[in-house]
Design a protein around this motif. Structure first.
Motif, PDB file in Angstrom:
ATOM      1  N   SER A 322       8.750  -3.654  -0.289  1.00 56.78           N
ATOM      2  CA  SER A 322       7.481  -3.186  -0.577  1.00 56.78           C
ATOM      3  C   SER A 322       7.004  -2.942   0.885  1.00 56.78           C
ATOM      4  O   SER A 322       7.752  -3.812   2.044  1.00 56.78           O
ATOM      5  CB  SER A 322       6.524  -4.520  -1.250  1.00 56.78           C
ATOM      6  OG  SER A 322       6.968  -6.140   0.118  1.00 56.78           O
ATOM      7  N   SER A 323       6.874  -1.712   1.729  1.00 53.53           N
ATOM      8  CA  SER A 323       5.794  -1.554   2.679  1.00 53.53           C
ATOM      9  C   SER A 323       7.110  -1.581   3.556  1.00 53.53           C
ATOM     10  O   SER A 323       7.798  -1.412   4.231  1.00 53.53           O
ATOM     11  CB  SER A 323       5.087  -2.154   2.922  1.00 53.53           C
ATOM     12  OG  SER A 323       4.705  -1.537   4.610  1.00 53.53           O
ATOM     13  N   TYR A 324       7.300   0.525   3.600  1.00 57.54           N
ATOM     14  CA  TYR A 324       9.432  -0.068   4.159  1.00 57.54           C
ATOM     15  C   TYR A 324       9.802   1.832   4.008  1.00 57.54           C
ATOM     16  O   TYR A 324       8.999   2.952   3.935  1.00 57.54           O
ATOM     17  CB  TYR A 324       9.943  -0.368   3.124  1.00 57.54           C
ATOM     18  CG  TYR A 324      10.045   0.562   1.646  1.00 57.54           C
ATOM     19  CD1 TYR A 324      10.994   1.712   1.465  1.00 57.54           C
ATOM     20  CD2 TYR A 324       9.274   0.333   0.251  1.00 57.54           C
ATOM     21  CE1 TYR A 324      11.008   2.040   0.102  1.00 57.54           C
ATOM     22  CE2 TYR A 324       9.821   0.299  -0.516  1.00 57.54           C
ATOM     23  CZ  TYR A 324      10.159   1.486  -0.772  1.00 57.54           C
ATOM     24  OH  TYR A 324       9.713   2.534  -2.042  1.00 57.54           O
ATOM     25  N   SER A 325      10.884   1.719   4.831  1.00 52.18           N
ATOM     26  CA  SER A 325      10.538   3.077   5.802  1.00 52.18           C
ATOM     27  C   SER A 325      12.510   2.983   4.838  1.00 52.18           C
ATOM     28  O   SER A 325      12.966   2.168   5.429  1.00 52.18           O
ATOM     29  CB  SER A 325      10.682   3.263   6.870  1.00 52.18           C
ATOM     30  OG  SER A 325      11.508   4.643   6.853  1.00 52.18           O
ATOM     31  N   ARG A 402       8.866   7.275   2.811  1.00 54.02           N
ATOM     32  CA  ARG A 402       7.683   5.860   3.293  1.00 54.02           C
ATOM     33  C   ARG A 402       6.719   5.276   2.593  1.00 54.02           C
ATOM     34  O   ARG A 402       6.205   5.801   1.957  1.00 54.02           O
ATOM     35  CB  ARG A 402       7.712   6.744   4.419  1.00 54.02           C
ATOM     36  CG  ARG A 402       6.483   5.739   5.648  1.00 54.02           C
ATOM     37  CD  ARG A 402       6.211   5.638   6.885  1.00 54.02           C
ATOM     38  NE  ARG A 402       6.816   6.366   7.758  1.00 54.02           N
ATOM     39  CZ  ARG A 402       6.388   7.511   9.000  1.00 54.02           C
ATOM     40  NH1 ARG A 402       5.302   7.007   9.327  1.00 54.02           N
ATOM     41  NH2 ARG A 402       7.626   7.647   9.325  1.00 54.02           N
ATOM     42  N   GLN A 404       4.060   2.457   2.096  1.00 56.71           N
ATOM     43  CA  GLN A 404       2.459   1.904   2.725  1.00 56.71           C
ATOM     44  C   GLN A 404       1.940   1.838   1.621  1.00 56.71           C
ATOM     45  O   GLN A 404       0.536   2.506   1.476  1.00 56.71           O
ATOM     46  CB  GLN A 404       2.522   1.884   3.632  1.00 56.71           C
ATOM     47  CG  GLN A 404       3.836   2.059   4.532  1.00 56.71           C
ATOM     48  CD  GLN A 404       2.890   2.805   6.076  1.00 56.71           C
ATOM     49  OE1 GLN A 404       3.226   3.840   6.701  1.00 56.71           O
ATOM     50  NE2 GLN A 404       2.789   1.995   7.183  1.00 56.71           N
ATOM     51  N   LEU A 455       8.147  -1.761   7.187  1.00 56.96           N
ATOM     52  CA  LEU A 455       6.884  -1.758   8.403  1.00 56.96           C
ATOM     53  C   LEU A 455       5.843  -2.492   8.194  1.00 56.96           C
ATOM     54  O   LEU A 455       5.616  -3.645   6.929  1.00 56.96           O
ATOM     55  CB  LEU A 455       6.301   0.083   7.506  1.00 56.96           C
ATOM     56  CG  LEU A 455       7.605   0.983   7.135  1.00 56.96           C
ATOM     57  CD1 LEU A 455       6.347   2.476   6.401  1.00 56.96           C
ATOM     58  CD2 LEU A 455       8.051   1.092   8.285  1.00 56.96           C
ATOM     59  N   ASP A 456       5.342  -2.374   8.872  1.00 60.76           N
ATOM     60  CA  ASP A 456       3.860  -3.652   8.368  1.00 60.76           C
ATOM     61  C   ASP A 456       3.062  -2.693   7.814  1.00 60.76           C
ATOM     62  O   ASP A 456       2.914  -1.693   7.977  1.00 60.76           O
ATOM     63  CB  ASP A 456       3.127  -3.508  10.291  1.00 60.76           C
ATOM     64  CG  ASP A 456       4.507  -4.382  11.341  1.00 60.76           C
ATOM     65  OD1 ASP A 456       4.698  -5.167  11.153  1.00 60.76           O
ATOM     66  OD2 ASP A 456       4.998  -3.802  12.167  1.00 60.76           O
TER      67      ASP A 456
END
Length: 456
Positions: A322-325, A402, A404, A455-456
């Motif tokens: 979850s939440s990644y590049s 990406r 998010q 990713l944050d």
């Protein structure tokens, strides 16, 4: 999962036609061989390949005896690959009008202060207007008092030990300057140390293993070749190329050619700085991956995964994300079909990914919402941006996908081509797995260097 469909009914065939024309034209024109200043030479005629390169080799310090070999090599590469070449040591070539004739300028082992103030301004304008720069070896030993140039080159020369064999570690094998190389490149050259590592400001393509030679002074982080977008233009630098023998070496010539083709814009690449990615597939086995459905992926010794048959899915079963590049390099051989799935639950049924996730398509000639860069069946790519960023069959491309929250963005060779927001709870992107599609017997798509960064 993309369904089989008759190729005769596919749209956007113009992409394949354009790609074929580009590939066919790559060997069409001879190099221009005259030595006098660049203003003496007209551009190519209508319908001809327009890429034109200026080789600049003025020296105001140490002069490398390999410069004539380097000029000859660039001319030969131009003759073989369809770009014209001028060579000069006259700084008066650096005017806005004269520079505007060129798609890229090669600083071939220049040294010292080689341009005056007005010439520097002209070159800054040229890069700002989208021009390309290629720095070879001592191009980093040039213009120490011109801060803008130091940013363009990426780093300034500091010192070097004696010429000796060493090992370069290839960090990016999707860029045209390094795609032909293995993970390690053993060669003999003069190995530069730089005043500072450019990593973080540039995209590093290759670095030096200082344990493979004596006298290195940068330690574990020793970049030697890189690329980046700078001040409106494209820049490539390689620290190799000191010796005459370099310019007769096929591997180095392809390295130099790839840098020139990137700088001229003939091929695209993602040259954004890259840090913090962890490999999911780096050519050393498929630990954590599982095949769902028919077909397979074939691993080759050079670290490439190639689709075989289908329709199936090679998915990363070790964990969801979850939440990644997510980044990966891919290449088609022709009018082929594949895709990258994201946001689906764990399952050995490939159709679960179709029903519960999203596919980022790889297919040159399907309908707009089902072609390269699209979120398959949901949203077309920005086709103008996609067409400008896409390399033709036979060339490597890089995706960044990406995720998010419920927002899904797709970058092709560093260019944003799709920005999609999911509104279907059944397809939530907040957590899920990733996978690579093997589409069918008639499709062959290769993948390399699958990596991910939270990713944050």
């Amino acid at each position: 999962m993309t369904a089989h469909r008759p190729r005769a009914h596919r749209r956007r065939a113009r992409l394949t036609v354009v790609a074929a024309a580009l590939l066919a034209g790559a060997a069409a024109l001879p190099s221009q061989a005259a030595q006098p200043g660049p203003e003496s030479r007209p551009g190519p005629g209508p319908g001809a390949e327009t890429a034109k390169v200026l080789v600049f080799s003025k020296t105001a310090g140490f002069r490398h005896d390999s410069i004539p070999d380097g000029i000859a090599a660039v001319r030969e590469l131009g003759a073989e690959h369809g770009f014209t070449v001028d060579a000069t040591e006259d700084a008066r070539a650096f005017t806005p009008r004269r520079l505007a004739r060129y798609d890229a300028v090669v600083f071939l082992s220049t040294t010292g202060d080689v341009l005056g103030k007005q010439q520097q301004k002209a070159f800054e304008k040229y890069i700002g207007d989208g021009g390309g720069y290629v720095g070879v070896h001592a191009a980093a030993d040039t213009e120490y008092d011109w801060k803008w140039y130091g940013g363009l080159a990426g780093a300034y020369f500091a010192s070097h030990p004696a010429v000796q064999p060493a090992t370069m570690e290839i960090e990016d094998r999707g860029h045209p300057a390094t795609a032909h190389l293995g993970e390690r490149w053993n060669r003999t050259d003069e190995w530069y140390d730089y005043r500072n590592s450019p990593r973080g400001r540039v995209h590093v393509l290759a670095s030096l293993d200082e344990s493979s030679y004596t006298g290195g002074a940068m330690g574990e982080d020793h970049p030697l070749a890189w690329c980046h977008e700078y001040a409106g233009g494209r820049a490539f630098y390689t620290g190799a190329g000191h010796t005459k023998e370099s310019y007769a070496d096929p591997a180095f010539r392809r390295h130099l050619l790839g840098g020139i083709r990137y700088a001229t814009g003939s091929v695209r690449a993602d040259c954004r700085p890259e840090r913090g990615y962890q490999p999911l597939y780096d050519g050393h086995g498929l630990d954590g991956w599982r095949q769902a459905g028919p077909g397979s992926f074939e691993e080759s010794e050079d670290g490439t995964l190639t689709t075989r048959g289908g329709m199936g899915l090679l998915w990363y079963a070790a964990r969801g994300f979850s939440s990644y590049s997510l980044k990966l390099d891919w290449k088609m051989t022709g009018d082929d079909n594949s895709g990258v799935f994201v946001g689906f639950p764990a399952s050995d049924d490939p159709w679960s990914a179709v029903d519960n996730g999203y596919e980022i398509q790889i297919d040159a000639t399907d309908t707009d919402d089902k072609t390269t860069g699209s979120v398959y069946g949901f949203q077309s790519a920005d086709l103008a941006a996609r067409d400008a960023a896409l390399n033709p069959p036979g060339e490597w491309n890089t995706y960044e996908i990406r995720v998010q929250g419920e927002r899904l963005r797709v970058y092709l060779n560093g260019v944003l081509v799709n920005d999609y927001t999911n509104t279907d709870p059944a397809r939530s992107l907040a957590d899920g797995h990733i996978g690579l599609q093997n589409h069918g017997d008639d499709d062959e798509v290769a993948f390399r260097n699958v990596r991910i960064r939270p990713l944050d």
